[in-house]
Design a protein around this motif. Structure first.
Motif, mmCIF file in Angstrom:
data_model
loop_
_atom_site.group_PDB
_atom_site.id
_atom_site.type_symbol
_atom_site.label_atom_id
_atom_site.label_comp_id
_atom_site.label_asym_id
_atom_site.label_seq_id
_atom_site.Cartn_x
_atom_site.Cartn_y
_atom_site.Cartn_z
ATOM 1 N N UNK A 149 49.546 -15.321 -49.281
ATOM 2 C CA UNK A 149 48.737 -16.380 -48.694
ATOM 3 C C UNK A 149 48.654 -16.195 -47.184
ATOM 4 N N UNK A 150 47.719 -15.359 -46.761
ATOM 5 C CA UNK A 150 47.467 -15.173 -45.334
ATOM 6 C C UNK A 150 46.354 -16.104 -44.840
ATOM 7 N N UNK A 151 45.759 -16.832 -45.758
ATOM 8 C CA UNK A 151 44.681 -17.758 -45.407
ATOM 9 C C UNK A 151 45.225 -19.023 -44.747
ATOM 10 N N UNK A 152 46.262 -19.601 -45.343
ATOM 11 C CA UNK A 152 46.766 -20.880 -44.852
ATOM 12 C C UNK A 152 47.283 -20.800 -43.412
ATOM 13 N N UNK A 153 48.059 -19.771 -43.037
ATOM 14 C CA UNK A 153 48.487 -19.697 -41.632
ATOM 15 C C UNK A 153 47.319 -19.627 -40.649
ATOM 16 N N UNK A 154 46.263 -18.906 -41.027
ATOM 17 C CA UNK A 154 45.080 -18.827 -40.172
ATOM 18 C C UNK A 154 44.457 -20.211 -39.996
ATOM 19 N N UNK A 155 44.288 -20.925 -41.093
ATOM 20 C CA UNK A 155 43.696 -22.253 -41.032
ATOM 21 C C UNK A 155 44.534 -23.188 -40.168
ATOM 22 N N UNK A 156 45.836 -23.228 -40.414
ATOM 23 C CA UNK A 156 46.724 -24.111 -39.650
ATOM 24 C C UNK A 156 46.683 -23.775 -38.159
ATOM 25 N N UNK A 157 46.769 -22.480 -37.848
ATOM 26 C CA UNK A 157 46.831 -22.055 -36.452
ATOM 27 C C UNK A 157 45.559 -22.402 -35.712
ATOM 28 N N UNK A 158 44.409 -22.086 -36.306
ATOM 29 C CA UNK A 158 43.157 -22.361 -35.609
ATOM 30 C C UNK A 158 42.941 -23.855 -35.423
ATOM 31 N N UNK A 159 43.127 -24.626 -36.477
ATOM 32 C CA UNK A 159 42.873 -26.062 -36.375
ATOM 33 C C UNK A 159 43.761 -26.692 -35.305
#
Length: 198
Positions: A149-159
């Motif tokens: 799950x490399x998607x969730x860290x990207x979402x959390x970080x950007x938001x």
């Protein structure tokens, strides 16, 4: 309540992430007094951040060519929608272990120094504060709490980078694993929506 819904699937029709985002928005709107703006990034794609866009963004406003001004105005419109929203609902399918190019283009458009974030003495400070965010995360496989799950860290970080820190994720996984898995995923997602919007 102003609700901004961002649909980031490459499909305008038949998207599971859009279906789930629609369900979240419907529950929010049922509380009444909701003004809903929907942005379908498949039907109305935003241009990618390329060299011409960068040149336009870094050219002073009074020195931009008409083409540059028009390009910046596209980003301005998305920023204004995000600023006006009280609640943002994002449909975010996983493509190849990450976010879609459609969502990445939206992220690139709304991230603007001095407008949606700034740099302070200790680092970046997000300026899109005071908003609630719901992210409908859909996957063909099972990735939640897994190394894949490399998607969730990207979402959390950007938001968080732009100040969106009050974020609730709703997951629907296993859509590539057969009809029974899809039924379970949808039921589980409905339970999650009931829990977060209780």
């Amino acid at each position: 309540m102003n609700i901004l819904q961002i649909n980031s699937s490459a499909r305008s029709n038949g998207s599971e992430s859009t279906r789930l985002a629609d369900a979240i928005v419907a529950r929010l709107a049922a509380e009444g007094n909701a003004d809903i703006v929907r942005r379908d990034l498949a039907a109305d794609p935003h241009p990618v951040l390329d060299e011409a866009a960068l040149q336009a963004l870094f050219t002073p406003a009074d020195q931009r060519t008409p083409a540059q001004a028009a390009r910046v105005a596209l980003d301005d419109a998305l920023i204004a929608q995000a600023q006006a929203a009280d609640v943002i609902v994002i449909g975010a399918p996983m493509y190849n272990f990450g976010i879609t190019v459609q969502l990445k283009s939206w992220f690139d458009a709304i991230a603007r120094a001095g407008v949606t974030f700034k740099y302070g003495p200790t680092g970046p400070v997000g300026l899109l504060t005071g908003k609630k965010v719901y992210v409908a995360v859909t996957r063909g496989g099972l990735h939640k709490d897994a190394p894949s799950d490399t998607q969730l860290p990207h979402l959390r970080t950007f938001l968080a980078f732009v100040g969106l820190t009050d974020v609730q994720f709703v997951f629907s996984e296993g859509h590539g694993l057969g009809a029974d898995a899809v039924a379970r995923a949808r039921a589980d997602a409905e339970d999650q929506i009931n829990a977060v919007l209780a």
